[in-house]
Motif scaffolding. Structure first.
Motif, PDB file in Angstrom:
ATOM      1  N   HIS A  88       0.833  -1.207   0.000  1.00 44.25           N
ATOM      2  CA  HIS A  88       0.000   0.000   0.000  1.00 44.25           C
ATOM      3  C   HIS A  88       0.868   1.258   0.000  1.00 44.25           C
ATOM      4  O   HIS A  88       0.590   2.216  -0.719  1.00 44.25           O
ATOM      5  CB  HIS A  88      -0.939   0.002   1.200  1.00 44.25           C
ATOM      6  CG  HIS A  88      -1.741   1.242   1.348  1.00 44.25           C
ATOM      7  ND1 HIS A  88      -2.756   1.579   0.488  1.00 44.25           N
ATOM      8  CD2 HIS A  88      -1.660   2.260   2.230  1.00 44.25           C
ATOM      9  CE1 HIS A  88      -3.275   2.737   0.842  1.00 44.25           C
ATOM     10  NE2 HIS A  88      -2.626   3.174   1.901  1.00 44.25           N
ATOM     11  N   ALA A  89       1.918   1.253   0.813  1.00 46.78           N
ATOM     12  CA  ALA A  89       2.808   2.412   0.881  1.00 46.78           C
ATOM     13  C   ALA A  89       3.488   2.648  -0.464  1.00 46.78           C
ATOM     14  O   ALA A  89       3.605   3.803  -0.909  1.00 46.78           O
ATOM     15  CB  ALA A  89       3.853   2.208   1.974  1.00 46.78           C
ATOM     16  N   GLU A  91       2.347   1.696  -3.455  1.00 46.18           N
ATOM     17  CA  GLU A  91       1.332   2.163  -4.396  1.00 46.18           C
ATOM     18  C   GLU A  91       0.965   3.617  -4.134  1.00 46.18           C
ATOM     19  O   GLU A  91       0.789   4.402  -5.070  1.00 46.18           O
ATOM     20  CB  GLU A  91       0.085   1.283  -4.323  1.00 46.18           C
ATOM     21  CG  GLU A  91       0.289  -0.105  -4.893  1.00 46.18           C
ATOM     22  CD  GLU A  91      -0.922  -1.002  -4.698  1.00 46.18           C
ATOM     23  OE1 GLU A  91      -1.892  -0.587  -4.029  1.00 46.18           O
ATOM     24  OE2 GLU A  91      -0.898  -2.127  -5.225  1.00 46.18           O
ATOM     25  N   LYS A  92       0.877   3.978  -2.866  1.00 47.04           N
ATOM     26  CA  LYS A  92       0.541   5.359  -2.522  1.00 47.04           C
ATOM     27  C   LYS A  92       1.627   6.313  -3.010  1.00 47.04           C
ATOM     28  O   LYS A  92       1.330   7.390  -3.545  1.00 47.04           O
ATOM     29  CB  LYS A  92       0.347   5.499  -1.013  1.00 47.04           C
ATOM     30  CG  LYS A  92      -0.095   6.870  -0.581  1.00 47.04           C
ATOM     31  CD  LYS A  92      -0.359   6.938   0.913  1.00 47.04           C
ATOM     32  CE  LYS A  92      -0.810   8.327   1.302  1.00 47.04           C
ATOM     33  NZ  LYS A  92      -1.040   8.455   2.731  1.00 47.04           N
ATOM     34  N   ALA A  93       2.881   5.920  -2.834  1.00 51.85           N
ATOM     35  CA  ALA A  93       3.994   6.758  -3.309  1.00 51.85           C
ATOM     36  C   ALA A  93       3.929   6.915  -4.825  1.00 51.85           C
ATOM     37  O   ALA A  93       4.138   8.020  -5.354  1.00 51.85           O
ATOM     38  CB  ALA A  93       5.329   6.151  -2.890  1.00 51.85           C
ATOM     39  N   TRP A  95       1.232   6.684  -6.703  1.00 48.49           N
ATOM     40  CA  TRP A  95       0.075   7.543  -7.012  1.00 48.49           C
ATOM     41  C   TRP A  95       0.393   9.008  -6.750  1.00 48.49           C
ATOM     42  O   TRP A  95       0.001   9.891  -7.509  1.00 48.49           O
ATOM     43  CB  TRP A  95      -1.139   7.130  -6.206  1.00 48.49           C
ATOM     44  CG  TRP A  95      -1.691   5.781  -6.557  1.00 48.49           C
ATOM     45  CD1 TRP A  95      -1.587   5.131  -7.753  1.00 48.49           C
ATOM     46  CD2 TRP A  95      -2.417   4.911  -5.698  1.00 48.49           C
ATOM     47  NE1 TRP A  95      -2.213   3.921  -7.694  1.00 48.49           N
ATOM     48  CE2 TRP A  95      -2.737   3.745  -6.448  1.00 48.49           C
ATOM     49  CE3 TRP A  95      -2.832   4.982  -4.377  1.00 48.49           C
ATOM     50  CZ2 TRP A  95      -3.449   2.685  -5.914  1.00 48.49           C
ATOM     51  CZ3 TRP A  95      -3.557   3.936  -3.851  1.00 48.49           C
ATOM     52  CH2 TRP A  95      -3.858   2.798  -4.606  1.00 48.49           C
ATOM     53  N   GLU A  96       1.101   9.258  -5.652  1.00 46.83           N
ATOM     54  CA  GLU A  96       1.470  10.644  -5.334  1.00 46.83           C
ATOM     55  C   GLU A  96       2.398  11.215  -6.409  1.00 46.83           C
ATOM     56  O   GLU A  96       2.263  12.377  -6.815  1.00 46.83           O
ATOM     57  CB  GLU A  96       2.151  10.714  -3.963  1.00 46.83           C
ATOM     58  CG  GLU A  96       1.232  10.459  -2.787  1.00 46.83           C
ATOM     59  CD  GLU A  96       0.170  11.530  -2.625  1.00 46.83           C
ATOM     60  OE1 GLU A  96       0.450  12.713  -2.881  1.00 46.83           O
ATOM     61  OE2 GLU A  96      -0.966  11.181  -2.250  1.00 46.83           O
ATOM     62  N   ARG A  99       0.305  11.862  -9.478  1.00 46.43           N
ATOM     63  CA  ARG A  99      -0.538  13.032  -9.236  1.00 46.43           C
ATOM     64  C   ARG A  99       0.256  14.319  -9.402  1.00 46.43           C
ATOM     65  O   ARG A  99      -0.190  15.287 -10.033  1.00 46.43           O
ATOM     66  CB  ARG A  99      -1.159  12.984  -7.839  1.00 46.43           C
ATOM     67  CG  ARG A  99      -2.219  14.053  -7.632  1.00 46.43           C
ATOM     68  CD  ARG A  99      -2.755  14.066  -6.208  1.00 46.43           C
ATOM     69  NE  ARG A  99      -2.270  15.293  -5.588  1.00 46.43           N
ATOM     70  CZ  ARG A  99      -1.382  15.364  -4.613  1.00 46.43           C
ATOM     71  NH1 ARG A  99      -0.881  14.296  -4.087  1.00 46.43           N
ATOM     72  NH2 ARG A  99      -0.991  16.527  -4.142  1.00 46.43           N
TER      73      ARG A  99
END
Length: 123
Positions: A88-89, A91-93, A95-96, A99
């Motif tokens: 998750h971490a 994937e979040k990085a 995505w950030e 973005r």
């Protein structure tokens, strides 16, 4: 109208009421009526006691210790959770980062539209 004072019950009274409900098997409402307390109050105590037993009980025998198979499953679930948290971490990085790139691209497009409009209006 007079203010209603809230009755307080000491822990020994609560424990005794819970013991009566558990040992006699009588309905909560009947035990509450016999003790002169609200059935809702006694029901809340019974619910809290059951939740405490579930939380503190742990094992299927209620002793609070886990069997070997349960310990293995718990360890497996913890490893799985750790892997999911790491995934998750990551994937979040990603995505950030995406973005941020999209926001930069948007800002460039906004500036180019402004310049294009200024040039078109100037002619």
């Amino acid at each position: 109208m007079a203010a209603v004072t809230r009755r307080r019950f000491d822990p020994e009274f609560r424990a005794g009421a819970l013991r009566i409900v558990k040992e006699t098997g009588k309905p909560v409402a009947q035990v509450a009526r016999d003790l002169g307390i609200s059935p809702y109050t006694l029901h809340n105590w019974v619910q809290m006691d059951r939740l405490a037993e579930q939380y503190n009980g742990g094992g299927s025998d209620g002793s609070g210790t886990l069997e070997e198979s349960e310990q293995e499953e718990l360890a497996r679930l913890r490893r799985e959770k750790a892997a999911l948290v790491k995934q998750h971490a990551e994937e979040k990085a990603a995505w950030e980062k995406e973005r941020a790139e999209l926001e930069d691209e948007r800002d460039v497009l906004k500036r180019s539209v402004v310049l294009w409009v200024k040039e078109a209006m100037g002619r």
